[in-house]
Design a protein around this motif. Structure first.
Motif, PDB file in Angstrom:
ATOM      1  N   LYS A   1       0.760  -1.208   0.044  1.00 16.50           N
ATOM      2  CA  LYS A   1      -0.033   0.133  -0.028  1.00 16.50           C
ATOM      3  C   LYS A   1       0.812   1.280   0.114  1.00 16.50           C
ATOM      4  O   LYS A   1       0.273   2.364  -0.247  1.00 16.50           O
ATOM      5  CB  LYS A   1      -0.898  -0.159   1.109  1.00 16.50           C
ATOM      6  N   SER A   2       1.957   1.139   0.551  1.00 18.81           N
ATOM      7  CA  SER A   2       2.849   2.565   0.622  1.00 18.81           C
ATOM      8  C   SER A   2       3.903   2.582  -0.700  1.00 18.81           C
ATOM      9  O   SER A   2       4.535   3.374  -0.742  1.00 18.81           O
ATOM     10  CB  SER A   2       3.797   2.370   1.728  1.00 18.81           C
ATOM     11  N   ASP A   3       3.470   1.305  -1.583  1.00 17.94           N
ATOM     12  CA  ASP A   3       4.579   1.574  -2.859  1.00 17.94           C
ATOM     13  C   ASP A   3       4.322   3.026  -3.567  1.00 17.94           C
ATOM     14  O   ASP A   3       3.419   3.255  -4.053  1.00 17.94           O
ATOM     15  CB  ASP A   3       4.088   0.211  -3.590  1.00 17.94           C
ATOM     16  N   THR A   4       5.277   3.612  -3.850  1.00 16.88           N
ATOM     17  CA  THR A   4       5.292   4.790  -4.589  1.00 16.88           C
ATOM     18  C   THR A   4       4.785   4.722  -6.111  1.00 16.88           C
ATOM     19  O   THR A   4       4.102   5.542  -6.531  1.00 16.88           O
ATOM     20  CB  THR A   4       6.879   5.603  -4.585  1.00 16.88           C
ATOM     21  N   LEU A   5       5.161   3.705  -6.824  1.00 17.99           N
ATOM     22  CA  LEU A   5       4.473   3.362  -8.474  1.00 17.99           C
ATOM     23  C   LEU A   5       3.312   3.247  -7.939  1.00 17.99           C
ATOM     24  O   LEU A   5       2.290   3.977  -8.754  1.00 17.99           O
ATOM     25  CB  LEU A   5       4.870   2.123  -8.793  1.00 17.99           C
ATOM     26  N   ARG A   6       2.470   2.752  -7.253  1.00 16.19           N
ATOM     27  CA  ARG A   6       0.764   2.665  -6.883  1.00 16.19           C
ATOM     28  C   ARG A   6       0.414   4.173  -6.504  1.00 16.19           C
ATOM     29  O   ARG A   6      -0.576   4.431  -6.944  1.00 16.19           O
ATOM     30  CB  ARG A   6       0.641   1.733  -5.745  1.00 16.19           C
ATOM     31  N   ILE A   7       1.243   4.839  -5.802  1.00 12.76           N
ATOM     32  CA  ILE A   7       0.636   6.083  -5.289  1.00 12.76           C
ATOM     33  C   ILE A   7       0.911   7.147  -6.495  1.00 12.76           C
ATOM     34  O   ILE A   7      -0.170   7.890  -6.834  1.00 12.76           O
ATOM     35  CB  ILE A   7       1.428   6.569  -4.195  1.00 12.76           C
ATOM     36  N   LEU A   8       2.043   7.032  -7.402  1.00  9.17           N
ATOM     37  CA  LEU A   8       2.134   7.987  -8.259  1.00  9.17           C
ATOM     38  C   LEU A   8       1.500   7.728  -9.682  1.00  9.17           C
ATOM     39  O   LEU A   8       1.806   8.530 -10.599  1.00  9.17           O
ATOM     40  CB  LEU A   8       3.868   8.356  -8.316  1.00  9.17           C
ATOM     41  N   PHE A   9       1.176   6.369  -9.873  1.00  6.85           N
ATOM     42  CA  PHE A   9       0.773   6.129 -11.061  1.00  6.85           C
ATOM     43  C   PHE A   9      -0.043   7.324 -11.930  1.00  6.85           C
ATOM     44  O   PHE A   9      -0.116   7.191 -12.974  1.00  6.85           O
ATOM     45  CB  PHE A   9      -0.003   4.778 -11.288  1.00  6.85           C
ATOM     46  N   PRO A  10      -1.231   7.660 -11.046  1.00  7.62           N
ATOM     47  CA  PRO A  10      -2.375   8.569 -11.585  1.00  7.62           C
ATOM     48  C   PRO A  10      -1.486   9.958 -12.240  1.00  7.62           C
ATOM     49  O   PRO A  10      -1.629  10.475 -13.144  1.00  7.62           O
ATOM     50  CB  PRO A  10      -3.259   8.909 -10.816  1.00  7.62           C
ATOM     51  N   SER A  11      -0.352  10.263 -11.406  1.00 15.19           N
ATOM     52  CA  SER A  11       0.242  11.701 -11.799  1.00 15.19           C
ATOM     53  C   SER A  11       1.191  11.309 -12.747  1.00 15.19           C
ATOM     54  O   SER A  11       1.607  12.115 -13.890  1.00 15.19           O
ATOM     55  CB  SER A  11       1.213  12.131 -10.582  1.00 15.19           C
ATOM     56  N   MET A  12       1.733  10.042 -13.228  1.00 13.90           N
ATOM     57  CA  MET A  12       2.812   9.628 -14.040  1.00 13.90           C
ATOM     58  C   MET A  12       1.869   9.627 -15.317  1.00 13.90           C
ATOM     59  O   MET A  12       2.411  10.117 -16.476  1.00 13.90           O
ATOM     60  CB  MET A  12       3.199   8.464 -13.923  1.00 13.90           C
ATOM     61  N   ILE A  13       0.705   9.292 -15.229  1.00 18.07           N
ATOM     62  CA  ILE A  13      -0.332   9.369 -16.608  1.00 18.07           C
ATOM     63  C   ILE A  13      -0.606  10.497 -16.925  1.00 18.07           C
ATOM     64  O   ILE A  13      -0.368  11.122 -18.177  1.00 18.07           O
ATOM     65  CB  ILE A  13      -1.561   8.596 -16.389  1.00 18.07           C
TER      66      ILE A  13
ATOM     67  N   MET B   1       8.528  10.372 -17.727  1.00 16.63           N
ATOM     68  CA  MET B   1       7.796   9.794 -16.619  1.00 16.63           C
ATOM     69  C   MET B   1       8.579   9.027 -15.786  1.00 16.63           C
ATOM     70  O   MET B   1       8.342   8.813 -14.675  1.00 16.63           O
ATOM     71  CB  MET B   1       6.848   8.613 -17.634  1.00 16.63           C
ATOM     72  N   LEU B   2       9.636   8.527 -16.226  1.00 16.92           N
ATOM     73  CA  LEU B   2      10.637   7.710 -15.274  1.00 16.92           C
ATOM     74  C   LEU B   2      11.254   8.656 -14.499  1.00 16.92           C
ATOM     75  O   LEU B   2      11.395   8.411 -13.315  1.00 16.92           O
ATOM     76  CB  LEU B   2      11.670   6.918 -16.194  1.00 16.92           C
ATOM     77  N   VAL B   3      11.936   9.778 -15.079  1.00 12.74           N
ATOM     78  CA  VAL B   3      12.469  10.826 -14.156  1.00 12.74           C
ATOM     79  C   VAL B   3      11.449  11.419 -13.111  1.00 12.74           C
ATOM     80  O   VAL B   3      11.942  11.470 -11.882  1.00 12.74           O
ATOM     81  CB  VAL B   3      13.189  11.997 -15.069  1.00 12.74           C
ATOM     82  N   PHE B   4      10.334  11.445 -13.539  1.00 11.20           N
ATOM     83  CA  PHE B   4       9.143  12.412 -12.481  1.00 11.20           C
ATOM     84  C   PHE B   4       9.038  10.974 -11.475  1.00 11.20           C
ATOM     85  O   PHE B   4       8.951  11.376 -10.278  1.00 11.20           O
ATOM     86  CB  PHE B   4       7.851  12.341 -13.379  1.00 11.20           C
ATOM     87  N   TYR B   5       8.914   9.857 -11.722  1.00 13.58           N
ATOM     88  CA  TYR B   5       8.810   8.719 -10.724  1.00 13.58           C
ATOM     89  C   TYR B   5       9.870   8.481  -9.603  1.00 13.58           C
ATOM     90  O   TYR B   5       9.658   8.503  -8.547  1.00 13.58           O
ATOM     91  CB  TYR B   5       8.553   7.484 -11.717  1.00 13.58           C
ATOM     92  N   ILE B   6      11.055   8.682 -10.254  1.00 12.37           N
ATOM     93  CA  ILE B   6      12.176   8.605  -9.309  1.00 12.37           C
ATOM     94  C   ILE B   6      12.200   9.867  -8.676  1.00 12.37           C
ATOM     95  O   ILE B   6      12.597   9.633  -7.245  1.00 12.37           O
ATOM     96  CB  ILE B   6      13.605   8.378 -10.217  1.00 12.37           C
ATOM     97  N   LEU B   7      12.392  11.057  -9.030  1.00  9.82           N
ATOM     98  CA  LEU B   7      12.452  12.130  -8.297  1.00  9.82           C
ATOM     99  C   LEU B   7      11.346  12.375  -7.075  1.00  9.82           C
ATOM    100  O   LEU B   7      11.573  12.620  -5.988  1.00  9.82           O
ATOM    101  CB  LEU B   7      12.400  13.422  -9.002  1.00  9.82           C
ATOM    102  N   VAL B   8      10.141  12.239  -7.565  1.00  4.96           N
ATOM    103  CA  VAL B   8       9.053  12.195  -6.470  1.00  4.96           C
ATOM    104  C   VAL B   8       8.876  11.101  -5.756  1.00  4.96           C
ATOM    105  O   VAL B   8       8.829  11.516  -4.322  1.00  4.96           O
ATOM    106  CB  VAL B   8       7.547  12.459  -7.381  1.00  4.96           C
ATOM    107  N   SER B   9       9.418  10.017  -5.802  1.00  7.79           N
ATOM    108  CA  SER B   9       9.356   8.787  -4.879  1.00  7.79           C
ATOM    109  C   SER B   9      10.375   9.249  -3.751  1.00  7.79           C
ATOM    110  O   SER B   9      10.286   8.862  -2.508  1.00  7.79           O
ATOM    111  CB  SER B   9       9.948   7.615  -5.840  1.00  7.79           C
TER     112      SER B   9
END
Length: 308
Positions: free
Chosen positions: A18-30, A244-252
């Protein structure tokens, strides 16, 4: 707190919690992907952009951003680790005071032993609830000097329990059950309890400065939103997954830092205070009462106690 085997590499990669950042950030990544796709389409088709690549600017800014994120994550982890050391000290101090009281008191004095066994456990559970802004009275037990009703009316429950413990120690001294030297020893133990509470409150009530946190978020946002402009002429439509990948890494990294900077909450990566509280309760009762009177309670009901 999530328990895992650090020697396993591949299983954690495909697992999600439930705390996995990919799950949390997926809508923002889209959303970021759609934004990048629109900018890329306009630049390559509507404007027919063929300018020289400007990735050098983002490479330079990325170095600065990386250094800032390292400092951010290190400061957050230092707070988490300090909280863990404080709760480790609480475990040791609880055992220490129980051992000393057990040595000082005659075996025939059952009531004081029961009082200290309950009060020390109450103190730990009260601290856990205090750090989470709500003390669960169902985890506590009545004692001769403090009832659950009185604890429920207190603004600072750990302080009230500590005051009760110290009052009982003074009573034992006046009744000649402990000597003046033993009183001094126990006085230092109670002070260590208060020091731990104060240190935990310092961590909880002093977050990362607001201006610093806002600067980080703005820096990451501006860096990510301008990345398509610097990458389009070099990577064309490959810019979309790259951004999208860079956004995921930085925000995570920022999300993880925000989660662990307050180690006393109920997030997946916070300290296992329920487990440590139950361990202290078991240890203290075993030391003071000469036997384990605890029921092997299911997780979530650590306060259940068998009748002595």
């Amino acid at each position: 707190m999530i328990k895992y085997n650090p020697k396993k590499w591949f299983l954690p990669i495909v697992q999600f919690h439930k705390s996995d950042t990919l799950r949390i950030l997926f809508p923002s990544m889209i959303v970021i992907g759609i934004y990048t796709a629109i900018v890329t389409y306009i630049a390559l088709n509507a404007l027919d952009l063929k300018a020289v690549s400007t990735t050098a600017v983002h490479a330079l800014l990325g170095t600065v951003l990386g250094l800032v994120l390292v400092f951010r994550s290190n400061s957050a982890y230092e707070r988490w680790w300090e909280g863990r050391k404080l709760w480790g000290a609480l475990v040791n101090e609880s055992r220490s005071i129980a051992i000393k009281i057990n040595s000082f008191l005659p075996d025939t004095e059952t009531k004081p032993r029961i009082f200290f066994a309950k009060s020390i456990a109450n103190y730990v559970y009260a601290l856990k609830g205090h750090l989470r802004n709500k003390v669960n009275l169902s985890e506590l037990e009545d004692t001769e000097s403090l009832t659950l009703e009185e604890l429920g009316q207190a603004k600072h429950v750990p302080n009230m329990i500590a005051n009760s413990i110290y009052g009982q120690i003074i009573h034992l001294y006046r009744q000649k059950f402990i000597s003046g030297e033993q009183l001094i020893i126990l006085d230092k133990e109670i002070k260590s309890f208060t020091d731990i509470v104060g240190a935990c409150e310092r961590i909880k009530n002093t977050p990362i400065p607001y201006s610093y946190s806002m600067f980080m978020k703005k820096f990451i946002f501006i860096y990510t939103m301008t990345m398509p402009l610097g990458f389009i002429t070099t990577f064309a439509y490959w810019t979309i997954p790259i951004v999208m990948l860079v956004f995921y890494i930085l925000v995570s990294i920022e999300l993880i830092a925000e989660e662990i900077e307050d180690p006393f909450g109920m997030d997946s990566n916070d300290l296992p205070m329920e487990e440590m509280s139950l361990r202290i309760k078991h240890n203290v009762r075993e030391i003071l009462l000469k036997r384990d009177i605890l029921v092997h309670a299911k997780p979530g009901s650590p306060h259940q106690v068998a009748q002595a």
